[in-house]
Design a protein around this motif. Structure first.
Motif, PDB file in Angstrom:
ATOM      1  N   ARG A 177       6.811   9.263-114.107  1.00  0.00           N
ATOM      2  CA  ARG A 177       5.994   7.977-114.463  1.00  0.00           C
ATOM      3  C   ARG A 177       6.143   7.021-113.130  1.00  0.00           C
ATOM      4  O   ARG A 177       7.055   6.997-112.684  1.00  0.00           O
ATOM      5  N   THR A 178       5.064   6.254-113.212  1.00  0.00           N
ATOM      6  CA  THR A 178       5.022   4.826-112.453  1.00  0.00           C
ATOM      7  C   THR A 178       5.907   3.942-113.230  1.00  0.00           C
ATOM      8  O   THR A 178       6.168   3.988-114.509  1.00  0.00           O
ATOM      9  N   VAL A 179       6.681   3.057-112.433  1.00  0.00           N
ATOM     10  CA  VAL A 179       7.063   1.729-113.234  1.00  0.00           C
ATOM     11  C   VAL A 179       6.464   1.319-114.441  1.00  0.00           C
ATOM     12  O   VAL A 179       6.874   0.986-115.416  1.00  0.00           O
ATOM     13  N   GLU A 180       5.259   0.960-114.154  1.00  0.00           N
ATOM     14  CA  GLU A 180       4.268   0.198-115.213  1.00  0.00           C
ATOM     15  C   GLU A 180       4.142   1.379-116.340  1.00  0.00           C
ATOM     16  O   GLU A 180       4.205   0.866-117.424  1.00  0.00           O
ATOM     17  N   ILE A 223      14.281   4.271-110.403  1.00  0.00           N
ATOM     18  CA  ILE A 223      13.279   4.356-109.519  1.00  0.00           C
ATOM     19  C   ILE A 223      14.127   5.014-108.209  1.00  0.00           C
ATOM     20  O   ILE A 223      15.044   4.624-107.747  1.00  0.00           O
ATOM     21  N   GLY A 238       9.451   6.019-105.214  1.00  0.00           N
ATOM     22  CA  GLY A 238       8.909   4.889-105.849  1.00  0.00           C
ATOM     23  C   GLY A 238       8.847   5.104-107.089  1.00  0.00           C
ATOM     24  O   GLY A 238       8.203   4.489-107.926  1.00  0.00           O
ATOM     25  N   MET A 239       8.684   6.684-107.621  1.00  0.00           N
ATOM     26  CA  MET A 239       8.538   7.052-109.078  1.00  0.00           C
ATOM     27  C   MET A 239       9.771   6.905-109.903  1.00  0.00           C
ATOM     28  O   MET A 239      10.774   6.806-109.457  1.00  0.00           O
TER      29      MET A 239
END
Length: 339
Positions: A177-180, A223, A238-239
Motif C-alpha cells: 500500500r501507499t502510506v495514505e 515505509i 516509498g511504499m
C-alpha cells in the motif's frame, strides 16, 4: 492420549504432523468445513501414522473416544466460542490457537464466563495458547521475571519477516500500500496488525499484580527506503512493507508495559535483523535477546502440541498459560513480591 483436530488448514496439518510423531498421542478425528476435504484420509495430505477420515462436524465423531480437541479456526473469541463449547459438551479438554483466547476476558467477559462455567460442568479445561500471544510477549516475560525481587516495568519487541506468509497476512499488515492507503486501512479495519496485545497485557498485569487503567495501541506504516521483493512482486521505494504495531499500558499515568511488534517484508534489505527482545526494569534489571526471532509458525505448532498433557492435568474451566500445572506453578504467589 487421543486427540481431535478441528480445522485442517495449514496450521491444522502441521499440528497433526507433529502430534502424530509423538508416541503418547494418537489422532482419532479431524474436522474441517471444507467440503473438498470430506471423506478423505489425512494421509493423503500429510505424513502421519493414523488412518483418519476428515469429517465436516464434530457431531460426526460421536462414537470416538478422545481426551483433547485442538482448535485451529479463527482468531477471535466470537468466532471460536461455539466450536469450543461443542467440544466441551462432549467432555473434551480444549487447546485453541485463537489469539484472543490467550486471555479472553479482556475482549468478551460474558462469553468467557459462559465457556468457563460449561467447562467446569463437564470437568474439562480450555486453554488458548500460541507463540504470540501465549509465549514470547507474555509467558516468557513472566518466566524470565522469576529471578527478580521486583518488577517495575516491562518492554519487549518482536521483529519478524513477513516474506514467508501468504496474501491474507500481507494484506492485513498493509504490504504493497501507499502510506495514505495504509492509514485508510487502519481506519476501516482492513489492517489489523498484531492480534493479541490486549491479551498479553492482561496476562502480565495479572501475574505482576498491576492495576492497568489505560491501554493505548498504535499502528504505523513501515515505509521502505529501497526496492524490496516478496514472492516475485516488487515493492517500490516509498511504499509500505509492513506494520509497526505497538501498545503501552499505564497505571495512574505511569507506563508499566511497552510492547512493539514491527512486521515487515525483507527487513534485512535495510540492515534490520529479526529478533525477540525483552527488557525488564526491576531488581535486578534484565535484558534478553533471541536472534533471529523464534519462528512463529513452528513455535505455535509446538506450543499447541506440547501443552496437551498439562491441559489434561490442569484445573477445570477456562484457564491461561499461568494455570498450567508443573509449567508455571512456581509463580503461584508472584503477585506478593511485586506489590
Amino acid at each position: 492420549m487421543n486427540i481431535i483436530i478441528i480445522g485442517f488448514g495449514e496450521m491444522g496439518k502441521n499440528i497433526a504432523q507433529l502430534a502424530s510423531k509423538k508416541e503418547q498421542i494418537t489422532i482419532v478425528g479431524v474436522v474441517d468445513i471444507n467440503p473438498e476435504l470430506h471423506g478423505k484420509l489425512i494421509k493423503e495430505f500429510i505424513e502421519v501414522k493414523e488412518e483418519v477420515t476428515i469429517v465436516n462436524e464434530i457431531a460426526a465423531l460421536s462414537d470416538v473416544e478422545a481426551d483433547v480437541a485442538i482448535i485451529t479456526t479463527g482468531s477471535e473469541i466470537e468466532n471460536v466460542a461455539e466450536t469450543i463449547l461443542s467440544a466441551v459438551k462432549r467432555n473434551l479438554n480444549v487447546v485453541t490457537i485463537a489469539e484472543e483466547m490467550a486471555y479472553p476476558w479482556v475482549k468478551n467477559r460474558e462469553l468467557s464466563e459462559k465457556i468457563d462455567v460449561i467447562s467446569k460442568q463437564n470437568n474439562v479445561s480450555v486453554l488458548g495458547t500460541g507463540i504470540n500471544p501465549g509465549f514470547i510477549l507474555d509467558t516468557l516475560i513472566i518466566v524470565l521475571s522469576s529471578v527478580c525481587y521486583q518488577v517495575n516495568k516491562v518492554k519487549a519487541t518482536r521483529i519478524n519477516d513477513l516474506s514467508p506468509f501468504g496474501p491474507t497476512v500481507l494484506n492485513a499488515q498493509g504490504v504493497f500500500r501507499t502510506v495514505e492507503a495504509f492509514h485508510e486501512g487502519v481506519e476501516n479495519g482492513e489492517i489489523v496488525g498484531h492480534v493479541g496485545f490486549q491479551q498479553s497485557v492482561a496476562l502480565m498485569a495479572e501475574a505482576f499484580g498491576w492495576d492497568i487503567d489505560e491501554v493505548i495501541e498504535e499502528k504505523k506504516p513501515i515505509i521502505t527506503n529501497v526496492d524490496r521483493y516478496v514472492k516475485g512482486q516488487l515493492i517500490k521505494k516509498g511504499m509500505v512493507v509492513g506494520c509497526n504495531h505497538s501498545v503501552i499500558a499505564k497505571s495512574k499515568g505511569k507506563i508499566l508495559i511497552e510492547l512493539e511488534h514491527p512486521q515487515q517484508v525483507q527487513p534485512e534489505a535495510e540492515g534490520i535483523k529479526t529478533k525477540d527482545e525483552i527488557i525488564i526494569e526491576g531488581i535486578p534489571n534484565l535484558h534478553m535477546t533471541i536472534a533471529p526471532e523464534i519462528p512463529g509458525g513452528i513455535g505455535t505448532v509446538a506450543m499447541a502440541v506440547n501443552v496437551l498433557p498439562h491441559v489434561i492435568k490442569a484445573k477445570e474451566g477456562l484457564i491461561t498459560m499461568r494455570d498450567l500445572p508443573g509449567l508455571l506453578s512456581i509463580f503461584e504467589n508472584m503477585t506478593d513480591q511485586v506489590k
